[in-house]
Motif scaffolding. Structure first.
Motif, PDB file in Angstrom:
ATOM      1  N   UNK A 171       0.727  -1.089   0.060  1.00 19.33           N
ATOM      2  CA  UNK A 171       0.096  -0.087  -0.103  1.00 19.33           C
ATOM      3  C   UNK A 171       0.904   1.088  -0.110  1.00 19.33           C
ATOM      4  N   UNK A 172       2.405   1.164   0.147  1.00 18.83           N
ATOM      5  CA  UNK A 172       3.038   2.275   0.149  1.00 18.83           C
ATOM      6  C   UNK A 172       2.971   3.197  -1.225  1.00 18.83           C
ATOM      7  N   UNK A 173       2.719   2.798  -2.156  1.00 15.21           N
ATOM      8  CA  UNK A 173       2.908   3.570  -3.517  1.00 15.21           C
ATOM      9  C   UNK A 173       1.594   4.031  -3.765  1.00 15.21           C
ATOM     10  N   UNK A 174       0.340   3.819  -3.111  1.00 14.29           N
ATOM     11  CA  UNK A 174      -0.959   4.135  -3.589  1.00 14.29           C
ATOM     12  C   UNK A 174      -1.304   5.486  -3.234  1.00 14.29           C
TER      13      UNK A 174
ATOM     14  N   UNK B 157      -9.833  -6.240  -1.689  1.00 11.18           N
ATOM     15  CA  UNK B 157     -10.679  -5.173  -2.342  1.00 11.18           C
ATOM     16  C   UNK B 157     -10.816  -4.103  -1.347  1.00 11.18           C
ATOM     17  N   UNK B 158     -11.105  -4.336   0.241  1.00 10.15           N
ATOM     18  CA  UNK B 158     -11.284  -3.411   1.288  1.00 10.15           C
ATOM     19  C   UNK B 158     -10.313  -2.443   1.341  1.00 10.15           C
ATOM     20  N   UNK B 159      -8.768  -3.023   1.572  1.00  4.41           N
ATOM     21  CA  UNK B 159      -7.648  -2.440   1.677  1.00  4.41           C
ATOM     22  C   UNK B 159      -7.564  -1.334   0.656  1.00  4.41           C
ATOM     23  N   UNK B 160      -7.595  -1.831  -0.705  1.00  8.27           N
ATOM     24  CA  UNK B 160      -7.384  -0.868  -1.896  1.00  8.27           C
ATOM     25  C   UNK B 160      -8.441   0.128  -1.912  1.00  8.27           C
ATOM     26  N   UNK B 161      -9.645  -0.081  -1.664  1.00 12.31           N
ATOM     27  CA  UNK B 161     -10.567   0.879  -1.675  1.00 12.31           C
ATOM     28  C   UNK B 161     -10.437   1.844  -0.367  1.00 12.31           C
ATOM     29  N   UNK B 162      -9.935   1.283   0.750  1.00 17.98           N
ATOM     30  CA  UNK B 162      -9.625   2.390   1.625  1.00 17.98           C
ATOM     31  C   UNK B 162      -8.371   3.345   1.412  1.00 17.98           C
ATOM     32  N   UNK B 163      -7.427   2.871   0.498  1.00 19.68           N
ATOM     33  CA  UNK B 163      -6.337   3.702   0.128  1.00 19.68           C
ATOM     34  C   UNK B 163      -6.816   4.448  -0.873  1.00 19.68           C
ATOM     35  N   UNK B 164      -8.196   4.334  -1.520  1.00 13.52           N
ATOM     36  CA  UNK B 164      -8.542   4.963  -2.584  1.00 13.52           C
ATOM     37  C   UNK B 164      -9.486   6.138  -1.923  1.00 13.52           C
ATOM     38  N   UNK B 165      -9.564   6.486  -0.660  1.00 10.19           N
ATOM     39  CA  UNK B 165     -10.402   7.085   0.092  1.00 10.19           C
ATOM     40  C   UNK B 165     -12.076   6.880   0.157  1.00 10.19           C
ATOM     41  N   UNK B 166     -12.168   5.421   0.299  1.00 11.19           N
ATOM     42  CA  UNK B 166     -13.423   4.786   0.148  1.00 11.19           C
ATOM     43  C   UNK B 166     -13.514   4.296   1.869  1.00 11.19           C
ATOM     44  N   UNK B 167     -14.213   4.808   2.580  1.00  8.46           N
ATOM     45  CA  UNK B 167     -14.265   4.396   4.001  1.00  8.46           C
ATOM     46  C   UNK B 167     -14.706   2.962   4.135  1.00  8.46           C
ATOM     47  N   UNK B 168     -13.858   2.108   5.197  1.00 11.48           N
ATOM     48  CA  UNK B 168     -14.300   0.722   5.205  1.00 11.48           C
ATOM     49  C   UNK B 168     -15.460   0.264   5.440  1.00 11.48           C
ATOM     50  N   UNK B 169     -16.015   1.391   6.289  1.00 11.17           N
ATOM     51  CA  UNK B 169     -17.604   0.752   6.728  1.00 11.17           C
ATOM     52  C   UNK B 169     -18.512   0.362   5.735  1.00 11.17           C
ATOM     53  N   UNK B 170     -18.178   1.163   4.429  1.00 10.40           N
ATOM     54  CA  UNK B 170     -19.240   0.752   3.375  1.00 10.40           C
ATOM     55  C   UNK B 170     -19.035  -0.766   3.089  1.00 10.40           C
ATOM     56  N   UNK B 171     -17.776  -1.250   2.912  1.00  8.96           N
ATOM     57  CA  UNK B 171     -17.457  -2.394   2.451  1.00  8.96           C
ATOM     58  C   UNK B 171     -17.760  -3.681   3.548  1.00  8.96           C
TER      59      UNK B 171
ATOM     60  N   UNK C  23       1.335  -3.374   8.852  1.00  7.36           N
ATOM     61  CA  UNK C  23       2.816  -3.194   9.368  1.00  7.36           C
ATOM     62  C   UNK C  23       3.555  -2.207   8.395  1.00  7.36           C
ATOM     63  N   UNK C  24       3.854  -1.091   8.383  1.00  6.58           N
ATOM     64  CA  UNK C  24       4.455  -0.245   7.546  1.00  6.58           C
ATOM     65  C   UNK C  24       3.752  -0.015   6.200  1.00  6.58           C
ATOM     66  N   UNK C  25       4.539  -0.477   5.030  1.00  9.85           N
ATOM     67  CA  UNK C  25       3.932  -0.151   3.899  1.00  9.85           C
ATOM     68  C   UNK C  25       3.043  -1.399   3.132  1.00  9.85           C
ATOM     69  N   UNK C  26       2.955  -2.451   4.141  1.00 10.01           N
ATOM     70  CA  UNK C  26       2.079  -3.480   3.535  1.00 10.01           C
ATOM     71  C   UNK C  26       1.322  -4.063   4.556  1.00 10.01           C
ATOM     72  N   UNK C  27       0.149  -4.875   4.125  1.00 10.85           N
ATOM     73  CA  UNK C  27      -0.879  -5.445   4.614  1.00 10.85           C
ATOM     74  C   UNK C  27      -0.781  -7.000   4.395  1.00 10.85           C
ATOM     75  N   UNK C  28      -0.541  -7.745   5.659  1.00 13.33           N
ATOM     76  CA  UNK C  28      -0.481  -9.216   5.563  1.00 13.33           C
ATOM     77  C   UNK C  28      -1.915  -9.707   5.747  1.00 13.33           C
ATOM     78  N   UNK C  29      -2.334 -10.772   4.872  1.00 16.36           N
ATOM     79  CA  UNK C  29      -3.483 -11.378   5.410  1.00 16.36           C
ATOM     80  C   UNK C  29      -3.328 -12.970   5.055  1.00 16.36           C
ATOM     81  N   UNK C  30      -4.021 -13.719   6.119  1.00 18.40           N
ATOM     82  CA  UNK C  30      -3.888 -15.236   6.065  1.00 18.40           C
ATOM     83  C   UNK C  30      -5.177 -15.602   6.210  1.00 18.40           C
ATOM     84  N   UNK C  31      -5.900 -16.592   5.274  1.00 17.69           N
ATOM     85  CA  UNK C  31      -6.815 -17.276   5.512  1.00 17.69           C
ATOM     86  C   UNK C  31      -7.510 -17.770   4.189  1.00 17.69           C
TER      87      UNK C  31
END
Length: 382
Positions: A147-150, A204-218, A186-194
């Protein structure tokens, strides 16, 4: 009785053996083919599936930050023990700051090296050993989202990353419960396991949040999807009618300029050439005059302008001495006495009478004498 065989040449017997009847809609239902039965699990990959092992040795290495050195040094024996069960070697180089995993001759699972690579990547991204070791399971996958370069602005990036975590990690916890994934920011990354389906939603939620879409909608959308998935009838239907449609409130309207320039109609012909001073003089006839005549004309024009300006200035000065127009005496009407200024004599008399009857602040002479006598009596009694 007529034979059922056709009159034409018969097909060769070899081809007829491989012909299979096409499955009809009556035999198989599409919904049954698309859905996975509940409780179904893919069988584990065992040594019997690949008894001869692997032909080549594969290895992966990854670097880790300095602050992770102490934790990795502590939990590395557990990592080696977990990977040795799958016949994978793991080495930790503290001088270089790297972790390496490689297959051995006994390794039979060809995909285990990919899972081991993901394990060391997660450990480098501050994921705890207890969560990272889950990646070795068949039904668990991982996704490291960069997410660092977004977002270019550093302050804006920190705010949006904090929005993903939420107050006291509440947003992240809600996302974990809805997607059945472990999420680590953590820092410039988001790690997910599942599971794979959950990882898709997390990305989808992480990228939308960095595009200024609040995570509550997702999160709201995921909650509705979770309830709809419980209904077996709605599994094969579209869920768009149930999902909320959020509109952007702050739409940036383009500011229009104050002065709008109107474009002229396009013409292939160039504009007419402007007249020069010589052309103007030729048209008026001044070009053929002598120098003395031209000078005289200029002086006359200057004098005419001066005379005009002088007359205007004199008019402005004379305006102060012109008296204003007055109306004739016979047209003036006498002013009528206003009803507000009229004095009501009867009301004034009643007011004076009431004032006389009322006791004012100062007492009369008789009242003063009576009061003094009453005070003397009280003193004698005492």
């Amino acid at each position: 009785m007529a034979s059922s065989e056709p009159n034409g040449p018969t097909a060769p017997s070899g081809k007829s053996e491989f012909r299979r009847p096409k499955p009809t809609s009556e035999n198989r239902d599409e919904s049954e083919l698309l859905t996975v039965p509940d409780g179904w699990k893919e069988p584990a990959f065992s040594k019997e599936d690949n008894p001869r092992g692997l032909l080549e040795e594969s290895s992966f290495a990854t670097l880790f930050p300095k602050y992770r050195e102490a934790y990795l040094k502590e939990c590395w024996p557990l990592v080696q023990k977990a990977l040795n069960e799958h016949h994978v070697n793991a080495t930790l180089d503290l001088i270089e700051g790297s972790m390496t995993v490689c297959t051995t001759k006994k390794t039979f699972d060809p995909y285990i090296i990919i899972r081991a690579r993901d394990l060391i990547k997660l450990l480098a991204r501050s994921v705890s050993f207890e969560q990272a070791i889950r990646i070795l399971q068949d039904d668990v996958a991982c996704d490291i989202i960069k997410i660092g370069s977004l977002v270019r602005n550093k302050e804006r990036f920190v705010k949006r990353r904090q929005r993903l975590i939420g107050p006291k990690g509440s947003t992240l916890k809600a996302l974990e419960l809805l997607t059945n994934c472990y999420i680590m920011v953590q820092g410039n990354t988001v790690s997910a396991i599942g599971p794979f389906s959950g990882l898709k939603e997390v990305r989808k939620v992480v990228l939308d949040t960095m595009k200024n879409i609040h995570p509550i909608y997702n999160i709201k959308t995921l909650m509705i999807k979770r309830e709809l998935a419980k209904d077996s009838e709605l599994r094969s239907q579209s869920w768009e009618r149930f999902l909320p449609q959020f509109k952007h409130k702050n739409v940036n309207k383009r500011k229009e300029p104050k002065k709008k320039t109107v474009k002229k109609e396009y013409t292939p012909f160039p504009p007419p050439q402007p007249e020069s001073q010589i052309d103007k003089e030729l048209a008026s006839g001044e070009y053929f005059l002598k120098a003395s005549q031209k000078k005289r004309q200029k002086m006359e024009a200057i004098k005419a302008k001066q005379a005009e300006a002088l007359s205007k200035r004199q008019e402005e000065r004379n305006k102060a001495f012109i008296p204003p127009k007055e109306k004739p005496v016979h047209l003036k009407k006498p002013k009528e006495a206003s009803t507000e200024t009229k004095i009501d004599v009867a009301a004034l008399k009643e007011k004076v009478k009431k004032a006389k009857n009322k006791k004012l602040g100062a007492l009369t002479a008789e009242e003063v004498k009576l009061k003094m006598e009453a005070d003397e009596k009280k003193k004698k009694k005492k």
